[in-house]
Design a protein around this motif. Structure first.
Motif, PDB file in Angstrom:
ATOM      1  N   GLY A 178       0.814  -1.207   0.000  1.00 40.27           N
ATOM      2  CA  GLY A 178       0.000   0.000   0.000  1.00 40.27           C
ATOM      3  C   GLY A 178       0.850   1.261   0.000  1.00 40.27           C
ATOM      4  N   GLY A 179       1.921   1.243   0.795  1.00 39.48           N
ATOM      5  CA  GLY A 179       2.825   2.392   0.806  1.00 39.48           C
ATOM      6  C   GLY A 179       3.498   2.593  -0.531  1.00 39.48           C
ATOM      7  N   GLY A 180       3.756   1.482  -1.237  1.00 40.04           N
ATOM      8  CA  GLY A 180       4.303   1.594  -2.585  1.00 40.04           C
ATOM      9  C   GLY A 180       3.267   2.071  -3.573  1.00 40.04           C
ATOM     10  N   ASN A 181       2.089   1.441  -3.531  1.00 41.98           N
ATOM     11  CA  ASN A 181       1.020   1.798  -4.461  1.00 41.98           C
ATOM     12  C   ASN A 181       0.675   3.286  -4.389  1.00 41.98           C
ATOM     13  OD1 ASN A 181      -1.006  -1.258  -4.171  1.00 41.98           O
ATOM     14  ND2 ASN A 181       0.978  -0.893  -5.111  1.00 41.98           N
ATOM     15  N   ILE A 182       0.809   3.855  -3.211  1.00 37.24           N
ATOM     16  CA  ILE A 182       0.418   5.254  -3.044  1.00 37.24           C
ATOM     17  C   ILE A 182       1.346   6.190  -3.818  1.00 37.24           C
ATOM     18  CG2 ILE A 182       1.743   6.026  -1.013  1.00 37.24           C
ATOM     19  CD1 ILE A 182      -0.909   6.987   0.170  1.00 37.24           C
ATOM     20  N   GLY A 183       2.445   5.646  -4.317  1.00 33.20           N
ATOM     21  CA  GLY A 183       3.298   6.433  -5.208  1.00 33.20           C
ATOM     22  C   GLY A 183       2.586   6.862  -6.470  1.00 33.20           C
ATOM     23  N   VAL A 184       1.577   6.085  -6.894  1.00 28.23           N
ATOM     24  CA  VAL A 184       0.811   6.443  -8.097  1.00 28.23           C
ATOM     25  C   VAL A 184       0.030   7.733  -7.883  1.00 28.23           C
ATOM     26  CG1 VAL A 184      -0.953   5.689  -9.734  1.00 28.23           C
ATOM     27  CG2 VAL A 184       0.691   4.024  -8.832  1.00 28.23           C
ATOM     28  N   LEU A 196      -9.085  15.004 -10.752  1.00 32.02           N
ATOM     29  CA  LEU A 196      -9.872  13.810 -10.440  1.00 32.02           C
ATOM     30  C   LEU A 196      -9.050  12.531 -10.447  1.00 32.02           C
ATOM     31  CD1 LEU A 196     -12.999  14.612 -12.673  1.00 32.02           C
ATOM     32  CD2 LEU A 196     -12.837  14.851 -10.186  1.00 32.02           C
ATOM     33  N   THR A 197      -7.954  12.526 -11.197  1.00 29.89           N
ATOM     34  CA  THR A 197      -7.214  11.290 -11.449  1.00 29.89           C
ATOM     35  C   THR A 197      -6.665  10.654 -10.189  1.00 29.89           C
ATOM     36  OG1 THR A 197      -6.605  12.030 -13.670  1.00 29.89           O
ATOM     37  CG2 THR A 197      -5.227  10.329 -12.672  1.00 29.89           C
ATOM     38  N   PHE A 198      -6.168  11.450  -9.258  1.00 36.71           N
ATOM     39  CA  PHE A 198      -5.434  10.904  -8.119  1.00 36.71           C
ATOM     40  C   PHE A 198      -6.327  10.282  -7.050  1.00 36.71           C
ATOM     41  CE2 PHE A 198      -6.687  15.032  -6.562  1.00 36.71           C
ATOM     42  CZ  PHE A 198      -6.872  14.837  -5.202  1.00 36.71           C
ATOM     43  N   VAL A 199      -7.626  10.643  -7.017  1.00 37.91           N
ATOM     44  CA  VAL A 199      -8.477  10.260  -5.883  1.00 37.91           C
ATOM     45  C   VAL A 199      -8.598   8.737  -5.769  1.00 37.91           C
ATOM     46  CG1 VAL A 199     -10.775  10.421  -4.868  1.00 37.91           C
ATOM     47  CG2 VAL A 199      -9.770  12.416  -6.010  1.00 37.91           C
ATOM     48  N   GLY A 200      -8.927   8.068  -6.881  1.00 34.96           N
ATOM     49  CA  GLY A 200      -9.099   6.622  -6.846  1.00 34.96           C
ATOM     50  C   GLY A 200      -7.837   5.873  -6.451  1.00 34.96           C
ATOM     51  N   PRO A 201      -6.685   6.125  -7.121  1.00 35.37           N
ATOM     52  CA  PRO A 201      -5.459   5.457  -6.712  1.00 35.37           C
ATOM     53  C   PRO A 201      -5.056   5.730  -5.267  1.00 35.37           C
ATOM     54  CG  PRO A 201      -5.197   6.390  -8.897  1.00 35.37           C
ATOM     55  CD  PRO A 201      -6.509   6.888  -8.364  1.00 35.37           C
ATOM     56  N   LEU A 202      -5.329   6.942  -4.785  1.00 36.10           N
ATOM     57  CA  LEU A 202      -5.003   7.265  -3.397  1.00 36.10           C
ATOM     58  C   LEU A 202      -5.793   6.386  -2.436  1.00 36.10           C
ATOM     59  CD1 LEU A 202      -3.641   9.033  -1.262  1.00 36.10           C
ATOM     60  CD2 LEU A 202      -5.536  10.662  -1.512  1.00 36.10           C
ATOM     61  N   LEU A 203      -7.112   6.323  -2.631  1.00 33.41           N
ATOM     62  CA  LEU A 203      -7.938   5.520  -1.736  1.00 33.41           C
ATOM     63  C   LEU A 203      -7.621   4.032  -1.882  1.00 33.41           C
ATOM     64  CD1 LEU A 203     -11.367   7.356  -2.144  1.00 33.41           C
ATOM     65  CD2 LEU A 203      -9.732   7.536  -0.253  1.00 33.41           C
ATOM     66  N   SER A 235      -4.783   2.724  -2.611  1.00 34.09           N
ATOM     67  CA  SER A 235      -3.511   2.465  -1.927  1.00 34.09           C
ATOM     68  C   SER A 235      -3.687   2.421  -0.417  1.00 34.09           C
ATOM     69  CB  SER A 235      -2.494   3.551  -2.299  1.00 34.09           C
ATOM     70  OG  SER A 235      -2.277   3.604  -3.689  1.00 34.09           O
ATOM     71  N   LEU A 236      -4.474   3.356   0.106  1.00 37.30           N
ATOM     72  CA  LEU A 236      -4.651   3.447   1.553  1.00 37.30           C
ATOM     73  C   LEU A 236      -5.362   2.230   2.127  1.00 37.30           C
ATOM     74  CD1 LEU A 236      -5.614   7.227   1.933  1.00 37.30           C
ATOM     75  CD2 LEU A 236      -3.447   6.139   2.565  1.00 37.30           C
ATOM     76  N   VAL A 237      -6.263   1.621   1.357  1.00 38.69           N
ATOM     77  CA  VAL A 237      -7.022   0.497   1.905  1.00 38.69           C
ATOM     78  C   VAL A 237      -6.336  -0.845   1.678  1.00 38.69           C
ATOM     79  CG1 VAL A 237      -9.210   1.713   1.594  1.00 38.69           C
ATOM     80  CG2 VAL A 237      -8.446   0.099  -0.146  1.00 38.69           C
ATOM     81  N   ARG A 238      -5.222  -0.869   0.952  1.00 42.65           N
ATOM     82  CA  ARG A 238      -4.571  -2.168   0.743  1.00 42.65           C
ATOM     83  C   ARG A 238      -4.181  -2.835   2.064  1.00 42.65           C
ATOM     84  NH1 ARG A 238      -0.681  -4.383  -4.019  1.00 42.65           N
ATOM     85  NH2 ARG A 238      -0.260  -6.393  -3.080  1.00 42.65           N
ATOM     86  N   PRO A 239      -3.587  -2.125   3.031  1.00 42.62           N
ATOM     87  CA  PRO A 239      -3.329  -2.771   4.316  1.00 42.62           C
ATOM     88  C   PRO A 239      -4.600  -3.259   5.002  1.00 42.62           C
ATOM     89  CG  PRO A 239      -2.077  -0.733   4.133  1.00 42.62           C
ATOM     90  CD  PRO A 239      -3.048  -0.758   2.990  1.00 42.62           C
TER      91      PRO A 239
END
Length: 446
Positions: free
Chosen positions: A159-165, A265-272, A274-278
């Motif tokens: 998740g910490g990695g994914n949030i790089g997107v 708008l683009t960043f909202v989905g990847p951010l959420l 990433s945060l919920v992966r853990p």
């Protein structure tokens, strides 16, 4: 630093002898390195937003650029997985972080109108090495934590990695909003890459018992569960990275958004997501990865159905809302599927008669090898999504056809999850039980 003795399943070693503290320290700096890697890997999802008519590249050409970055990121995950055992987790993290300078500096040098499409393609291909950081990081962290903690640890690491997107997309939004150019984005990341390499060198460790094991690789490649889990990971991570790379372009192409409007708008989905992966990993620790993964695919199918409706009706608000929900579900599924991998291989070890630390060692050995293959195939799912969207827009001028295909695929993933890991008869797929074994051993709780 090389660690000679590492027994995370031993509660005394873990709690009283500092094992947990060492593992958590390595996790922190692994997350940092992987985070920067994901940002570099997804650079072209931001760069294409800067590429107006003066660049002379149409929407199909832009989809192809991000597709090639996805392809390389998937392929290099296999050698990156085994590099950890060859060089050690600490040394390879330093090397992998330093390699990120190549695509970043190359893009910095050529990012301007008039540059040939072939040059942009070469730079996009180079950014793919950032995707490899995920595989080596996950393989390394998998060795540090006991099975009971893997869902949380792997979920947090990923998740910490994914949030790089979303972070690089937020940086792009800030730069676009301030009237800056793409070189500003690239210039921000060059010192961050150097920081991650220095931190890995100073604060991470290598476990000496982790060595290249071609036997484990062959065994993992022959095991059908490796390829079944690869399919499921295509559905979760492949969707996350594919949508993360393509969403801004879809908003521009299908809904006519400006670069700034798309970036908002683009960043909202990847951010959420990433945060919920853990959270997905934690839920899998508690309720079983197979159960969470099954319900997750059903939810992804429902959200994709809404995306199809929104696409047909050309409703931007409904489209964005459904896609944000889809991103969240991909994040949950990423966490739950990766939790399943070590659980499956430990269950197989126990079914073969191993117990205690012996079963745990065999489970870590095979799951570590399998993760590289699963991660690589999962990354290819992102390639498939971008190519499907490219073809759909080229032939029909809309992404609806691609969304329908994605909906059908999630149905297949849900059916496979149920048939292999949740159906009651699947609990009897283990070898014939002897008097000392549990005849009902299965995978429903992995």
């Amino acid at each position: 630093m090389w660690i000679e003795r590492w027994e995370p399943e031993d509660e005394r070693f873990w709690k009283e002898e500092g094992g947990e503290r060492v593992a958590r320290r390595n996790l922190v700096f692994s997350v940092l390195s992987e985070h920067i890697g994901f940002s570099v890997w997804s650079l072209w999802s931001v760069m294409v937003l800067f590429m107006g008519p003066e660049y002379g590249i149409d929407a199909a050409g832009k989809f192809f650029l991000v597709s090639m970055a996805t392809l390389v990121g998937a392929v290099v995950r296999v050698p990156y997985t085994f590099a950890v055992a060859r060089f050690g987790g600490r040394a390879w993290t330093v090397i992998a972080a330093s390699l990120l300078l190549l695509p970043t500096i190359a893009a910095f040098a050529v990012m301007e109108p008039g540059t040939s499409y072939g040059t942009f393609m070469a730079c996009a291909l180079l950014t793919g090495i950032g995707g490899g950081n995920f595989a080596s990081s996950m393989t390394n962290i998998n060795s540090f934590f006991p099975l009971r903690k893997k869902g949380w640890a792997l979920g947090l690491n990923a998740g910490g990695g994914n949030i790089g997107v979303p972070v690089v997309q937020l940086v792009g939004l800030a730069v676009i909003g301030a009237g800056g150019g793409p070189r500003v984005v690239l210039g921000i990341y060059i010192p961050l890459i150097l920081l991650s390499a220095v931190c890995a060198y100073r604060h991470m460790d290598s476990i000496s018992s982790v060595r290249n094991d071609t036997g484990a690789v062959r065994a993992a490649a022959r095991d059908p569960h490796t390829w079944i889990m690869s399919l499921l990971y295509v559905g979760t991570f492949g969707s996350f990275i594919g949508y993360g790379f393509a969403f801004g372009l879809v908003l521009q192409t299908q809904f006519g958004r400006t670069p700034l409007e798309a970036a908002q708008l683009t960043f909202v989905g990847p951010l959420l997501g990433s945060l919920v992966r853990p959270v997905g990993g934690r839920l899998a620790d508690r309720f079983g990865g197979a159960r969470i993964t099954l319900w997750n695919f059903l939810g992804m199918g429902a959200a994709t159905g809404v995306v199809v409706v929104a696409s047909v009706r050309e409703s931007l608000a409904l489209f964005v809302g459904a896609f944000v929900a889809l991103f969240v579900l991909t994040g949950l599924g990423n966490g739950s599927t990766y939790k399943m991998i070590p659980g499956i291989f430990q269950a197989k070890a126990e079914a073969g008669g191993l117990v205690g630390e012996a079963a745990a060692v065999r489970g870590r050995r095979l799951s570590g090898a399998a993760m590289g293959l699963i991660g690589a195939v999962g990354g290819l799912g992102g390639l498939g999504i971008n190519l499907a969207l490219r073809q759909s827009f080229r032939t029909a001028g809309t992404g609806t056809g691609a969304y329908v295909a994605f909906l059908a695929f999630y149905g297949v993933c849900a059916a496979v999850t149920w048939a292999v890991y949740r159906r009651r008869t699947a609990e009897r797929t283990a070898p014939a039980a002897g008097p000392e074994r549990n005849p009902q051993l299965g995978y429903a709780e992995v």
